[in-house]
Design an enzyme around this catalytic site. Sequence first.
Site, mmCIF file in Angstrom:
data_model
loop_
_atom_site.group_PDB
_atom_site.id
_atom_site.type_symbol
_atom_site.label_atom_id
_atom_site.label_comp_id
_atom_site.label_asym_id
_atom_site.label_seq_id
_atom_site.Cartn_x
_atom_site.Cartn_y
_atom_site.Cartn_z
ATOM 1 N N ARG A 190 0.655 -1.351 -0.038
ATOM 2 C CA ARG A 190 0.120 -0.060 0.159
ATOM 3 C C ARG A 190 1.102 1.159 0.043
ATOM 4 N NH1 ARG A 190 -4.274 -0.539 4.319
ATOM 5 N NH2 ARG A 190 -5.433 -1.212 2.678
ATOM 6 N N HIS B 207 4.421 -10.843 2.215
ATOM 7 C CA HIS B 207 4.800 -9.984 3.144
ATOM 8 C C HIS B 207 6.191 -10.362 3.790
ATOM 9 C CE1 HIS B 207 4.308 -7.407 6.841
ATOM 10 N NE2 HIS B 207 4.251 -6.511 6.078
ATOM 11 N N TYR C 5 13.348 2.311 11.856
ATOM 12 C CA TYR C 5 12.992 1.008 12.407
ATOM 13 C C TYR C 5 13.521 0.212 12.814
ATOM 14 C CZ TYR C 5 8.788 2.385 8.912
ATOM 15 O OH TYR C 5 7.826 3.186 8.284
#
Length: 722
Positions: free
Chosen positions: A434, A464, A497
């Site tokens: 997305r 994923h 991250y």
Amino acid sequence: MIDTQVHDSGLGDADDDDFDGVVEAYDSQLPDNRYLDRELSWLAFNKRVLELAEDPNLPVLERANFLAIFASNLDEFFMVRVAGLKRRIVTGLALPTNVGRSPQDVLTDLSRSAHDLQRRHAAAWSDEVKPALADAGIEVVSWADLSGDERGALYEYFQTQVFPVLMPLAVDPAHPFPYISGLSLNLAVRIRNARTGRQEFARLKVPPMLPRLVEVSKDGTRVRYLPLEELISENLGDLFPGMEILEHHTFRLTRNEDMVIEEDETENLIQALEAELLRRRFGPPIRLEITEDMDDVTLDLLLDELDITANDVYRLPAPLDLRGLFALSQADRPELHYPTHVPKTASPFQPSEQNGRADFFAAIRKEDVLVHHPYESFTTSVVAFLQQAARDPHVLAIKQTLYRTSGDSPIIEALIDAAENGKQVLALVEVKARFDEAANIGWARTLEKAGVHVVYGLVGLKTHCKLLHVIREEDGVLRSYSHIGTGNYNPKTSRLYEDYGLFTANEQVGRDLTRLFNELSGYAIEKKFKRLLVAPLHLRKGLLRQIEGERRNAAAGKPAHIRIKVNSMVDEQIIDALYRASQAGVKVDVWVRGICSLRTDLPGVSDNITVRSILGRYLEHSRIFAFHNAGDPQIFIGSADMMHRNLDRRVEALVRVIAPTHLTELTELFDLAMSDKTSSWHLGENGEWLRHSVDKDGKPLIDLHDKTMSQVQRRRRARAVR
């Protein structure tokens, strides 16, 4: 040496029927109100981000950055989650939410909460962060604050840099109301024709390619900025000569950006996605932000032309779109940022000689390597490993999944180099990631032109998982080198991250990845694996079996402990299993960054469950699943969150970590995160999160990110001594 024997993931079929029966029998004993609403829980997460911006103990430029993050997060929430609820209502697919409520009722609550949060967000900027920045010498001023000389200099800038790219669009019988692109910042201008006396309307888009904050003056470390929309507003006479400017107001529209692709009805996924990306630009409006001084005539015109209701209007103090504060985070004022953390090269990957190169294959053959980003460098581990593999004449094949990567990715370059060096290269590009679809389509085509075998995964499933598999010939024998990660192969986000990655030459992991890649590039995933738990068929059942094992151990009087770290905890089956474990006496620790539908306030059900959330310098992104297992710890890391989409509609992979030192490291991380001495948010009654950042004497609690960095440095020094 580490344990290299083959370990089964515990996914045998021997007692599946008994296991499923246990699940059914206990579900009926759990209360109906046992979940928190996932959408409201997401807003609670963004509220925690806002609380960081409101914290006067944080460096002020970091506070400004959190305001921008809050704004960006909320935009995506409206574009996807709110848009999805509205689409379900309009299409008649208004199924109940995860707590059994109608989407319309949830929308009402979301609107109320979002209005409150946006007003609080605006107040945090105007009343707290903006004055604190000014005290530090960084001022965001208005036109009224400027001297005559400053206005003159800015007018020159306007004439040379801004005026040529502005495009005022009139609205009259000959000019229909223009299309307003999603998230664009606009000026609604009402004017009177001096000759005819007739009132007209025009829309002016604030050019997104120009700096949102225009530098007014700079004196050493002191700098002043003016929002671009104010500069334009004060010079509207140049755009509408001979006209009287009656009103001008800023507004911003959010559109439905959710994507719906029916893969089985199209033969070419790439073409379908490109068509959908074009359609997305024209999605229906779902939120209208306006400045609080907008007059009713202008607002009514916008409501009518945009076909949006008054309930979707957010009236806020200027300036709108505080994503513009991201620009301030680039200011070279180290004292106004978090203290610098420099990522370290993981000890096993440090060159044996000064100025030499590490031999990644030798290091991984010697032992499994667990790398913790961003404390340990992504560039000198994952990127450097892939670059060595691309150059190495003994490497025959490289296979990799790509979900998101950066715009100038050395990962892509290394794969292209490998293909040009004659290696077999397979890249599984997830073009449905997305908001990264367009970039991923571009990368897919670039890779194909270079001779890389590009595949797009399985119909109906997003891929994923984060996997990298290298096949190397050594003394006539093929050996596998594998990397399984919790985060994307993205060098830029790897600096922000928090993620883990496991490098291993374990033969069983290599066989598992060989089969998994073959199935991803071929047909459906059906096989079970030895060291991996793979969704959509086996991961959920594998985790449920582990949770049930802890429940049975507790019931038998044995020590039992479950620890889970995820971005989101929503899946009802997993949550119910944790409730049942808690009822049996299992200590359950859940560390979640974002959405959490699990409750901690159900007497007799969640008494043994503790939920924490940690936000700060880094975005907690790794997923870890740890089970005591009667003293033989079973710990998995990987890509899966506890959401329906991850467990049912994505290809996800967890790998079991087996090296004792790695098990200790992961356990100690949980100990630190769940400690009452560590700064975090605690989930309490009615889904309320309470921040614990200082002790009873008002002293700051331990910062997880600072502490982890110091621990990584200490481990590195200890290894160097050995």
